[in-house]
Design an enzyme around this catalytic site. Structure first.
Site, PDB file in Angstrom:
ATOM      1  N   PRO A 105      10.307  22.388  32.906  1.00  0.00           N
ATOM      2  CA  PRO A 105      11.858  22.190  33.332  1.00  0.00           C
ATOM      3  C   PRO A 105      12.483  23.760  33.759  1.00  0.00           C
ATOM      4  O   PRO A 105      11.881  24.779  33.318  1.00  0.00           O
ATOM      5  CB  PRO A 105      12.202  21.958  32.279  1.00  0.00           C
ATOM      6  CG  PRO A 105      11.361  21.011  31.267  1.00  0.00           C
ATOM      7  CD  PRO A 105      10.189  21.646  31.800  1.00  0.00           C
ATOM      8  N   CYS A 106      13.098  23.801  34.718  1.00  0.00           N
ATOM      9  CA  CYS A 106      13.645  25.109  35.368  1.00  0.00           C
ATOM     10  C   CYS A 106      15.035  25.483  34.967  1.00  0.00           C
ATOM     11  O   CYS A 106      15.274  26.525  35.722  1.00  0.00           O
ATOM     12  CB  CYS A 106      13.156  24.924  36.828  1.00  0.00           C
ATOM     13  SG  CYS A 106      14.443  23.489  37.758  1.00  0.00           S
ATOM     14  N   PRO A 107      15.684  24.970  34.198  1.00  0.00           N
ATOM     15  CA  PRO A 107      17.172  25.346  34.062  1.00  0.00           C
ATOM     16  C   PRO A 107      17.318  26.808  33.671  1.00  0.00           C
ATOM     17  O   PRO A 107      18.310  27.669  34.232  1.00  0.00           O
ATOM     18  CB  PRO A 107      17.838  24.665  32.911  1.00  0.00           C
ATOM     19  CG  PRO A 107      16.835  23.088  33.036  1.00  0.00           C
ATOM     20  CD  PRO A 107      15.697  23.647  33.490  1.00  0.00           C
TER      21      PRO A 107
END
Length: 500
Positions: A105-107
């Site tokens: 996940p990249c947030p």
């Protein structure tokens, strides 16, 4: 060569499909590209329940179409160790895992995500403490224990400029200690036949015992990037552009498309054959849960080559009707603006237009003696200086801008190009723009489906990466798009160029 690596290598040289494990699998965008290229999915690990069920619906289902519940159940990679996962799927993994793919996940890496974290924590470097920024660590643990022949990792470009350093290089250093040769680059999906300007970081690693070098597919499409894209790329590459090439030998500069490459696939090519949705104009578009089990006939416009691919994708063909063609019920304020916005208009222009329409209606009511309208019924509440990209009306003769994960909450970033429809895109239109074929199923209702699509790797881009990797490994490569690709002889077996 170690026994485990040798056994896997010999097996795929004999033509057995490489066994694929998908970490942070989402609904399966990366998996679809790799399976279409010739891999066999042994399963995926995904914590989101709807995305996990979508993955099972498409890759691990029974004869009646129902998903395999073992695969459909969500899984937390922080709690499911590699040995436990393989025990559950022993029948698929008794001969090992050949390729691992996935995008942690990249947030915490995105500039938007960092801003939200700073706001919540009142800390300018809060993103560094976000546990999601460390989810590449369990990915590496799976690589260490399962010893695949190769792996692919995907993320946002800003992973190369995270907290002042290049996290992509750090991940490569860890992989090299595990015995892998690594390379990474930035690829834009539009350059590979996807009707979307989506820039992403990709890392490819191959076990050093094989003596092979990681490589990336050559672009097959070309076009002119809009203002801002080159600047964003330079920000991401800050720590690479300002140092010598030898210091960043793992980085591969994105290749330029050949001068004779065909133009980018446009929004109109992707969507024009889909039926119009205009019920909301007549007040028939009711609010409430939007389910994905409806069946609509296709529209009257003939499909483009791209649209035909979406309808005829091998193993995921259309059922002869359209699923998931549902969109949001918005307000008359929004429909009024959508109809009058010009292609390419963003939120500041929409806000200025709303102010103008409101003033016109106020003047009209004053002259006729009618009650003055409420400002909120005409002008959206967001500050145009703070939200320049919140709204955008797509241009039909260009690729769409990046589909984001927050499509699950807000689709104003992709307003339909036809003013007569005056609406935002549907789930199926978002899927088309992300290159999901019409036969691909999404679990859940409208909002979860939008989120799954926005979080995905475009399958057509994943296919190009998979084809390049499998050809490098000497695996048997599927050529599933005879009317959509041409094979060009090169130093390796072949290089496939998407040429719709």
């Amino acid at each position: 060569m170690g026994a485990r690596i040798k056994d896997k290598w010999e097996r795929i040289q004999l033509g057995e499909p490489p066994r694929l494990l998908d970490l942070f699998s989402g609904c399966g965008g990366m998996a679809l590209g790799f399976v279409t290229a010739g891999c066999f999915s042994i399963g995926g690990i995904e914590i989101d329940k709807d995305a996990s069920r979508s993955y099972a619906l498409n890759f691990h289902h029974h004869k009646d179409g129902e998903p395999d519940e073992l695969q459909a159940n969500p899984k937390d990679i922080l709690r499911v160790k590699p040995s436990e996962f393989l025990d559950d799927l022993r029948w698929r993994t008794e001969r090992g895992v050949d390729i691992i793919v996935g995008g942690p996940p990249c947030p915490a890496f995105t500039r938007v995500g960092r801003a939200k974290l700073r706001e919540v924590a009142k800390d300018p470097v809060a993103f560094k403490n976000d546990p999601r920024a460390r989810l590449y660590v369990p990915y590496l643990e799976y690589v260490d224990e399962l010893k695949p022949l190769a792996l692919v990792m995907e993320n946002v470009p800003d992973i190369l400029n995270w907290g002042g350093h290049n996290l992509g290089d750090e991940i490569c250093e860890s992989l090299e200690q595990l015995g892998y040769k690594c390379a990474y680059t930035l690829l834009n999906a539009a350059n590979y036949g996807v009707p979307q300007l989506r820039e992403r970081f990709f890392l490819v690693a191959i076990h050093e015992k094989l003596g092979l070098k990681p490589s990336f597919p050559e672009p097959t499409r070309r076009g002119n990037f809009p203002p801002g894209y080159e600047g964003s790329r330079k920000v991401a590459l800050k720590h690479i552009l300002h140092t010598s090439e030898t210091q960043h030998s793992r980085f591969r500069a994105p290749a330029a498309p050949p001068l004779n490459a065909r133009p980018w696939v446009t929004v109109e090519e992707a969507l024009a054959d889909l039926p119009p949705l205009e019920d909301h104009i007549h007040g028939l578009d009711r609010r409430g849960t939007r389910r994905l089990n409806g069946k609509l006939p296709y529209g009257d416009n003939p499909p483009s080559a791209y649209a035909r691919l979406m309808k005829e994708w091998p193993d995921f063909p259309s059922a002869g009707y359209l699923r998931d063609h549902v969109t949001r019920c918005l307000t008359q304020r929004d429909y009024r603006l959508f109809k009058r916005m010009k292609p390419g208009d963003d939120y500041p222009k929409a806000h200025a237009l709303a102010e103008k329409l409101y003033e016109q209606q106020v003047e009209k009511c004053r002259k006729s003696g009618q009650p003055l309208p409420r400002r909120a019924d005409y002008v959206p509440p967001y500050d145009p200086k703070k939200f320049p990209n919140k709204w955008r009306k797509m241009a039909k003769d260009e690729p769409a801008r990046t589909l984001m994960a927050h499509l699950g909450k807000d689709t104003y970033s992709h307003i339909h190009y036809e003013s007569s429809q005056q609406r935002v895109i549907s789930v199926r239109e978002a899927a088309r723009l992300q290159s999901f074929p019409d036969g691909f199923r999404f679990s859940g209702t409208m909002n979860p489906a939008f989120r799954q699509i926005g979080n995905s790797v475009p399958p057509l881009l994943a296919w190009a990466i998979a084809h390049e990797l499998l050809a490098t490994l000497g695996a048997r490569v599927a050529h599933p798009f005879p009317d959509y690709v041409e094979s060009l002889q090169s130093g390796k077996d072949s290089v496939v160029r998407v040429v719709a």
